[in-house]
Design a protein around this motif. Sequence first.
Motif, PDB file in Angstrom:
ATOM      1  N   GLU A 148      33.547  47.694  36.890  1.00 22.11           N
ATOM      2  CA  GLU A 148      32.683  47.208  35.823  1.00 22.11           C
ATOM      3  C   GLU A 148      32.050  48.368  35.074  1.00 22.11           C
ATOM      4  O   GLU A 148      31.780  48.281  33.889  1.00 22.11           O
ATOM      5  CB  GLU A 148      31.594  46.299  36.392  1.00 22.11           C
ATOM      6  CG  GLU A 148      32.126  44.968  36.924  1.00 22.11           C
ATOM      7  CD  GLU A 148      32.804  44.138  35.840  1.00 22.11           C
ATOM      8  OE1 GLU A 148      32.349  44.200  34.672  1.00 22.11           O
ATOM      9  OE2 GLU A 148      33.788  43.451  36.147  1.00 22.11           O
ATOM     10  N   ASP A 178      31.207  52.380  39.796  1.00 22.56           N
ATOM     11  CA  ASP A 178      32.147  51.746  40.716  1.00 22.56           C
ATOM     12  C   ASP A 178      33.332  52.644  41.057  1.00 22.56           C
ATOM     13  O   ASP A 178      34.153  52.294  41.908  1.00 22.56           O
ATOM     14  CB  ASP A 178      32.704  50.446  40.106  1.00 22.56           C
ATOM     15  CG  ASP A 178      31.646  49.368  39.955  1.00 22.56           C
ATOM     16  OD1 ASP A 178      30.656  49.404  40.704  1.00 22.56           O
ATOM     17  OD2 ASP A 178      31.825  48.493  39.080  1.00 22.56           O
ATOM     18  N   SER A 214      41.060  48.584  37.122  1.00 20.04           N
ATOM     19  CA  SER A 214      40.600  47.539  36.192  1.00 20.04           C
ATOM     20  C   SER A 214      39.496  46.692  36.801  1.00 20.04           C
ATOM     21  O   SER A 214      38.779  45.988  36.083  1.00 20.04           O
ATOM     22  CB  SER A 214      41.774  46.649  35.772  1.00 20.04           C
ATOM     23  OG  SER A 214      42.203  45.813  36.837  1.00 20.04           O
ATOM     24  N   LYS A 215      39.328  46.762  38.111  1.00 23.86           N
ATOM     25  CA  LYS A 215      38.269  45.986  38.772  1.00 23.86           C
ATOM     26  C   LYS A 215      36.904  46.628  38.599  1.00 23.86           C
ATOM     27  O   LYS A 215      35.883  46.019  38.931  1.00 23.86           O
ATOM     28  CB  LYS A 215      38.605  45.833  40.263  1.00 23.86           C
ATOM     29  CG  LYS A 215      39.871  45.004  40.513  1.00 23.86           C
ATOM     30  CD  LYS A 215      40.186  44.843  41.986  1.00 23.86           C
ATOM     31  CE  LYS A 215      40.831  46.070  42.561  1.00 23.86           C
ATOM     32  NZ  LYS A 215      41.316  45.868  43.965  1.00 23.86           N
ATOM     33  N   GLU A 260      45.671  48.826  37.486  1.00 23.85           N
ATOM     34  CA  GLU A 260      45.230  47.500  37.923  1.00 23.85           C
ATOM     35  C   GLU A 260      44.113  47.605  38.959  1.00 23.85           C
ATOM     36  O   GLU A 260      43.160  46.819  38.943  1.00 23.85           O
ATOM     37  CB  GLU A 260      46.412  46.709  38.486  1.00 23.85           C
ATOM     38  CG  GLU A 260      47.382  46.229  37.420  1.00 23.85           C
ATOM     39  CD  GLU A 260      48.525  45.411  37.993  1.00 23.85           C
ATOM     40  OE1 GLU A 260      48.561  45.219  39.229  1.00 23.85           O
ATOM     41  OE2 GLU A 260      49.395  44.971  37.212  1.00 23.85           O
ATOM     42  N   ILE A 261      44.211  48.577  39.849  1.00 23.82           N
ATOM     43  CA  ILE A 261      43.131  48.774  40.829  1.00 23.82           C
ATOM     44  C   ILE A 261      41.851  49.185  40.114  1.00 23.82           C
ATOM     45  O   ILE A 261      40.771  48.645  40.374  1.00 23.82           O
ATOM     46  CB  ILE A 261      43.541  49.840  41.865  1.00 23.82           C
ATOM     47  CG1 ILE A 261      44.718  49.337  42.703  1.00 23.82           C
ATOM     48  CG2 ILE A 261      42.357  50.175  42.775  1.00 23.82           C
ATOM     49  CD1 ILE A 261      45.325  50.402  43.616  1.00 23.82           C
ATOM     50  N   LYS A 299      36.179  46.551  28.229  1.00 25.02           N
ATOM     51  CA  LYS A 299      35.189  46.849  29.264  1.00 25.02           C
ATOM     52  C   LYS A 299      35.056  48.367  29.389  1.00 25.02           C
ATOM     53  O   LYS A 299      33.965  48.908  29.489  1.00 25.02           O
ATOM     54  CB  LYS A 299      35.628  46.225  30.590  1.00 25.02           C
ATOM     55  CG  LYS A 299      34.636  46.368  31.712  1.00 25.02           C
ATOM     56  CD  LYS A 299      34.962  45.422  32.876  1.00 25.02           C
ATOM     57  CE  LYS A 299      36.369  45.637  33.416  1.00 25.02           C
ATOM     58  NZ  LYS A 299      36.609  44.807  34.634  1.00 25.02           N
ATOM     59  N   GLY A 308      39.565  41.365  31.791  1.00 22.05           N
ATOM     60  CA  GLY A 308      40.389  42.000  32.811  1.00 22.05           C
ATOM     61  C   GLY A 308      41.798  42.337  32.371  1.00 22.05           C
ATOM     62  O   GLY A 308      42.544  42.978  33.117  1.00 22.05           O
ATOM     63  N   GLU A 322      41.022  53.249  47.412  1.00 21.76           N
ATOM     64  CA  GLU A 322      42.115  52.284  47.326  1.00 21.76           C
ATOM     65  C   GLU A 322      43.262  52.854  46.488  1.00 21.76           C
ATOM     66  O   GLU A 322      44.441  52.670  46.823  1.00 21.76           O
ATOM     67  CB  GLU A 322      41.610  50.979  46.722  1.00 21.76           C
ATOM     68  CG  GLU A 322      42.669  49.880  46.682  1.00 21.76           C
ATOM     69  CD  GLU A 322      42.160  48.581  46.088  1.00 21.76           C
ATOM     70  OE1 GLU A 322      42.993  47.685  45.833  1.00 21.76           O
ATOM     71  OE2 GLU A 322      40.935  48.444  45.885  1.00 21.76           O
ATOM     72  N   PHE A 379      36.503  52.404  44.214  1.00 20.86           N
ATOM     73  CA  PHE A 379      37.915  52.060  44.077  1.00 20.86           C
ATOM     74  C   PHE A 379      38.870  53.236  44.221  1.00 20.86           C
ATOM     75  O   PHE A 379      40.064  53.029  44.416  1.00 20.86           O
ATOM     76  CB  PHE A 379      38.142  51.360  42.731  1.00 20.86           C
ATOM     77  CG  PHE A 379      37.495  50.009  42.649  1.00 20.86           C
ATOM     78  CD1 PHE A 379      38.052  48.929  43.316  1.00 20.86           C
ATOM     79  CD2 PHE A 379      36.325  49.814  41.927  1.00 20.86           C
ATOM     80  CE1 PHE A 379      37.463  47.681  43.264  1.00 20.86           C
ATOM     81  CE2 PHE A 379      35.722  48.570  41.878  1.00 20.86           C
ATOM     82  CZ  PHE A 379      36.293  47.498  42.541  1.00 20.86           C
TER      83      PHE A 379
END
Length: 272
Positions: free
Chosen positions: A103, A107, A100-101, A97-98, A44, A70, A114, A111
């Motif tokens: 797209e 984005d 990785s959300k 991992e955060i 991705k 993912g 966070e 993120f």
Amino acid sequence: MIHTYIDSIFAKSENRINKESIDSLLYQVEMRTGLPISLDCIYKWVAFLPSKMNKKYSVPNSYFGVFEDGTIKTRGIECRRGDKPPYVKEGQLMIIEILSKMENLSDLNTFLPEVYKYVMNHVRRIKYDKVSNEELIITQRLSKNLEDYKIPSHAAKAGIQLKNNDVDIRAGSKVQFIYVKGKPRVLAWDLVHKTKNYQIDKEYYIYLFENAVKTVLEPFGVEEYFISNLINLDPMKQLSFIEKDLGIRRFSNITNKNYEQLNDLNNSFINL
């Protein structure tokens, strides 16, 4: 093609990848090189780390990315290294991992807050004694016998401590230790339960974690100064610091090859 490593090729497609485009690329590579080739995975997004010697070039075996399903893949960074403590490795992996959300790059701003919140909380854990000693263990292998070290490494110093306690230590032995304040800066893990009045070197572990954070965030254009302030500022000042600035360089001004490769995460990356 954007990257190569030993027997791998990383290629970027300007359009969404489908089976036909992959088959066509594989066929062209085989025809031109005479070498068999197959698809390993579709990312991705993927980030290649810049060389410390020249940031215009990426390091062949240091990268991290996220497959279309993912799944996270990492190579050559702290979370894959055996000589880093779990506190650092797990903290870095959680940041990925955060992210990785995501797209696509649009984005990122969604993120990053966070990520910053997690980083601050992770640092607070060690500052306020919420991290177990087991999370701080360093494991290294001795490259030579203890008597052959002219200047003992941290692992060798821990090895000397063990040898003085009748433990057989030689070249090739794995030594575990934690960082403590004062000389010799390390304490062999097997001697922790026998030792009183030692103090964990929290500042050094925070430094190790800070470097791991920079490894992940700098390829996305987050400034080094911002990461340092995020980690080292007084907790009461951190939130206001974040509210003023997310620490991101404007991508239109970036010339670094590594950042250019991330300039459009809507495009897909394939590893052959």
